[in-house]
Design a protein around this motif. Structure first.
Motif, short mmCIF file in Angstrom:
data_model
loop_
_atom_site.label_atom_id
_atom_site.label_comp_id
_atom_site.label_asym_id
_atom_site.label_seq_id
_atom_site.Cartn_x
_atom_site.Cartn_y
_atom_site.Cartn_z
N GLY A 1 3.54 16.81 2.51
CA GLY A 1 4.56 17.84 2.38
C GLY A 1 5.31 18.13 3.66
O GLY A 1 5.98 19.16 3.78
N LEU A 2 5.23 17.20 4.62
CA LEU A 2 5.93 17.35 5.89
C LEU A 2 7.20 16.50 5.88
O LEU A 2 7.31 15.54 5.11
N PRO A 3 8.18 16.81 6.74
CA PRO A 3 9.36 15.95 6.83
C PRO A 3 8.97 14.55 7.26
O PRO A 3 8.02 14.36 8.02
N ALA A 4 9.71 13.56 6.79
CA ALA A 4 9.41 12.17 7.15
C ALA A 4 9.46 11.94 8.66
O ALA A 4 8.75 11.09 9.19
N ASP A 5 10.32 12.71 9.35
CA ASP A 5 10.44 12.54 10.80
C ASP A 5 9.63 13.58 11.57
O ASP A 5 9.87 13.81 12.76
N TYR A 6 8.62 14.16 10.94
CA TYR A 6 7.80 15.19 11.56
C TYR A 6 7.22 14.72 12.89
O TYR A 6 7.26 15.45 13.90
N LEU A 7 6.68 13.51 12.93
CA LEU A 7 6.03 13.02 14.13
C LEU A 7 7.02 12.72 15.25
O LEU A 7 6.63 12.63 16.41
N TYR A 8 8.29 12.57 14.89
CA TYR A 8 9.31 12.30 15.91
C TYR A 8 9.88 13.58 16.49
O TYR A 8 10.50 13.57 17.55
N ARG A 9 9.66 14.68 15.80
CA ARG A 9 10.09 15.97 16.30
C ARG A 9 8.99 16.65 17.11
O ARG A 9 9.26 17.45 18.00
N ARG A 10 7.74 16.34 16.75
CA ARG A 10 6.61 17.04 17.33
C ARG A 10 6.26 16.45 18.69
O ARG A 10 6.21 15.23 18.87
N ARG A 11 5.99 17.33 19.64
CA ARG A 11 5.53 16.91 20.97
C ARG A 11 4.41 17.84 21.41
O ARG A 11 4.49 19.03 21.22
N PHE B 1 0.86 -1.18 0.00
CA PHE B 1 0.00 0.00 0.00
C PHE B 1 0.90 1.23 0.00
O PHE B 1 1.78 1.36 0.83
N ASP B 2 0.65 2.14 -0.93
CA ASP B 2 1.47 3.35 -1.06
C ASP B 2 0.80 4.50 -0.30
O ASP B 2 -0.20 5.06 -0.74
N PHE B 3 1.37 4.84 0.86
CA PHE B 3 0.83 5.91 1.68
C PHE B 3 1.28 7.29 1.20
O PHE B 3 0.84 8.29 1.74
N THR B 4 2.14 7.35 0.19
CA THR B 4 2.64 8.65 -0.29
C THR B 4 1.75 9.27 -1.35
O THR B 4 1.96 10.43 -1.73
N GLN B 5 0.77 8.52 -1.85
CA GLN B 5 -0.07 8.99 -2.96
C GLN B 5 -1.56 8.92 -2.60
O GLN B 5 -1.96 8.01 -1.87
N PRO B 6 -2.37 9.81 -3.16
CA PRO B 6 -2.01 10.99 -3.96
C PRO B 6 -1.48 12.12 -3.09
O PRO B 6 -1.95 12.33 -1.97
N VAL B 7 -0.52 12.82 -3.64
CA VAL B 7 0.15 13.90 -2.90
C VAL B 7 -0.87 14.93 -2.44
O VAL B 7 -1.72 15.38 -3.21
N GLY B 8 -0.76 15.29 -1.17
CA GLY B 8 -1.58 16.36 -0.61
C GLY B 8 -2.92 15.93 -0.04
O GLY B 8 -3.56 16.72 0.65
N GLU B 9 -3.36 14.70 -0.32
CA GLU B 9 -4.68 14.30 0.18
C GLU B 9 -4.62 13.99 1.67
O GLU B 9 -3.83 13.16 2.12
N ALA B 10 -5.49 14.62 2.42
CA ALA B 10 -5.53 14.45 3.87
C ALA B 10 -6.08 13.07 4.25
O ALA B 10 -6.78 12.43 3.46
N ARG C 1 11.38 5.35 8.09
CA ARG C 1 11.07 6.10 6.89
C ARG C 1 10.11 5.37 5.95
O ARG C 1 9.44 5.99 5.14
N GLN C 2 10.03 4.04 6.07
CA GLN C 2 9.12 3.26 5.23
C GLN C 2 7.80 2.97 5.93
O GLN C 2 6.96 2.24 5.39
N SER C 3 7.62 3.52 7.10
CA SER C 3 6.39 3.26 7.85
C SER C 3 5.24 4.09 7.28
O SER C 3 5.45 5.13 6.65
N PRO C 4 3.99 3.65 7.48
CA PRO C 4 2.85 4.46 7.04
C PRO C 4 2.87 5.87 7.61
O PRO C 4 2.50 6.83 6.92
N ALA C 5 3.31 6.01 8.86
CA ALA C 5 3.34 7.34 9.48
C ALA C 5 4.28 8.28 8.73
O ALA C 5 3.91 9.41 8.39
#
Length: 304
Positions: free
Chosen positions: A294-304, A30-39, A282-286
């Motif tokens: 359009g967020l960094p791949a590690d966005y959820l690891y930086r955010r608290r 399952f490709d979680f990267t597409q379609p680009v921008g869809e919430a 980096r290959q995880s769904p998250a």
């Protein structure tokens, strides 16, 4: 807490292991990267996106949820009589895990299509429970219980072993998941911690013991869910899952305190879960879903 930097070869190996862990062998990737921008159905800044990125707490919470599900006779019959869990547990676990990831992270259009397919399959799941009551997998009361047990298991595992969640965060976790619960048909699923406690109190007198609970736990201990070298960790996490079962339900199904974690094992589980919180996959769904938005791949690891 900042992500832990890893060398590229180690990062690639971890990424590949995570991708393989989540991928059912009998299904296309399952490709979680597409379609680009869809919430997604659930907002990217929600507590759910934080909770579901941690593979350690997810494993723990998933086992807890199934124990609670199996305490309800009609759900127990539906799970045990209409799935391949007993004969082929690991692919079944992966398919269930992928469905959870799609629900939380995937583009809304793809998640809605998957949920509709699950509802269609559930429409054919009927039978009699061991207490003689008929069941239908799309029965609202049963759907509400399954959604509630999943919400409790995943959130409680994160709260107990990753980081404490405030009362507001716990309420937000329930409320944020409610729109997806409705799509599954669970229109009475809890929308707050108070509603979960009320549902738990209402359901507890209807729950019953069954040897299937212990058969499930034995299957989970023997299943090759983790690589052979990590099997002791798998057993430890199953004990952690038992620890999360509310005491009143543990008494009903026959689980003892000794089935859970020893005091010295609690810090080990916390170390594993908190360590997973610092290693971006980096290959995880998250991570892939963050990239889609359009967020960094590690966005959820930086955010608290």
């Amino acid at each position: 807490m900042a992500p832990t930097p890893l060398t590229e070869p180690i990062q690639r190996r971890i990424d590949q292991a995570a991708a393989d862990y989540m991928q059912p062998e009998d299904m296309p990737r399952f490709d979680f990267t597409q379609p680009v921008g869809e919430a997604a159905l659930i907002a990217h800044d929600s507590i759910s996106w934080q909770v579901f990125k941690n593979p350690i707490s997810l494993f723990i919470g998933g086992v807890t949820a199934v124990i609670l599900e199996l305490a309800e006779a009609r759900v127990r019959a539906g799970v045990w009589d209409h799935t391949s869990f007993r004969t082929d547990p690991v692919p079944r676990l992966k398919r269930t895990g992928l469905a959870a990831m799609v629900t939380v992270y995937a583009p809304a259009s793809k998640a809605e299509a998957m949920i509709a397919g699950i509802r269609r399959r559930h429409s054919r799941v009927t039978g009699l429970a061991d207490d003689g009551r008929p069941y239908h997998a799309n029965d609202i009361e049963l759907l509400d219980w399954v959604q509630a047990t999943a919400g409790y298991g995943f959130t409680e595992a994160f709260h107990r072993f990753v980081r404490p969640l405030s009362a507001l965060e716990r309420d937000n976790s329930w409320a944020g998941a409610y729109p997806t619960a409705i799509l599954y048909g669970a229109v009475g699923a809890p929308q707050s911690e108070r509603e979960w406690q009320a549902q738990l109190a209402a359901m507890t007198p209807r729950l019953t013991p069954s040897p299937i609970v212990f058969e499930f736990l034995d299957i989970m201990r023997k299943a090759e869910a983790f690589p052979a070298y990590a099997r002791p960790v798998q057993h430890l996490l199953i004990r952690a899952a038992i620890d999360l079962v509310p005491p009143q339900i543990a008494d009903i199904v026959g689980l003892k305190p000794s089935d859970g974690l020893a005091a010295w094992q609690v810090p080990l589980v916390k170390a594993l879960a908190r360590g997973a919180e610092r290693i971006p996959l980096r290959q995880s769904p998250a991570a892939q879903s963050c990239v889609r938005l359009g967020l960094p791949a590690d966005y959820l690891y930086r955010r608290r």
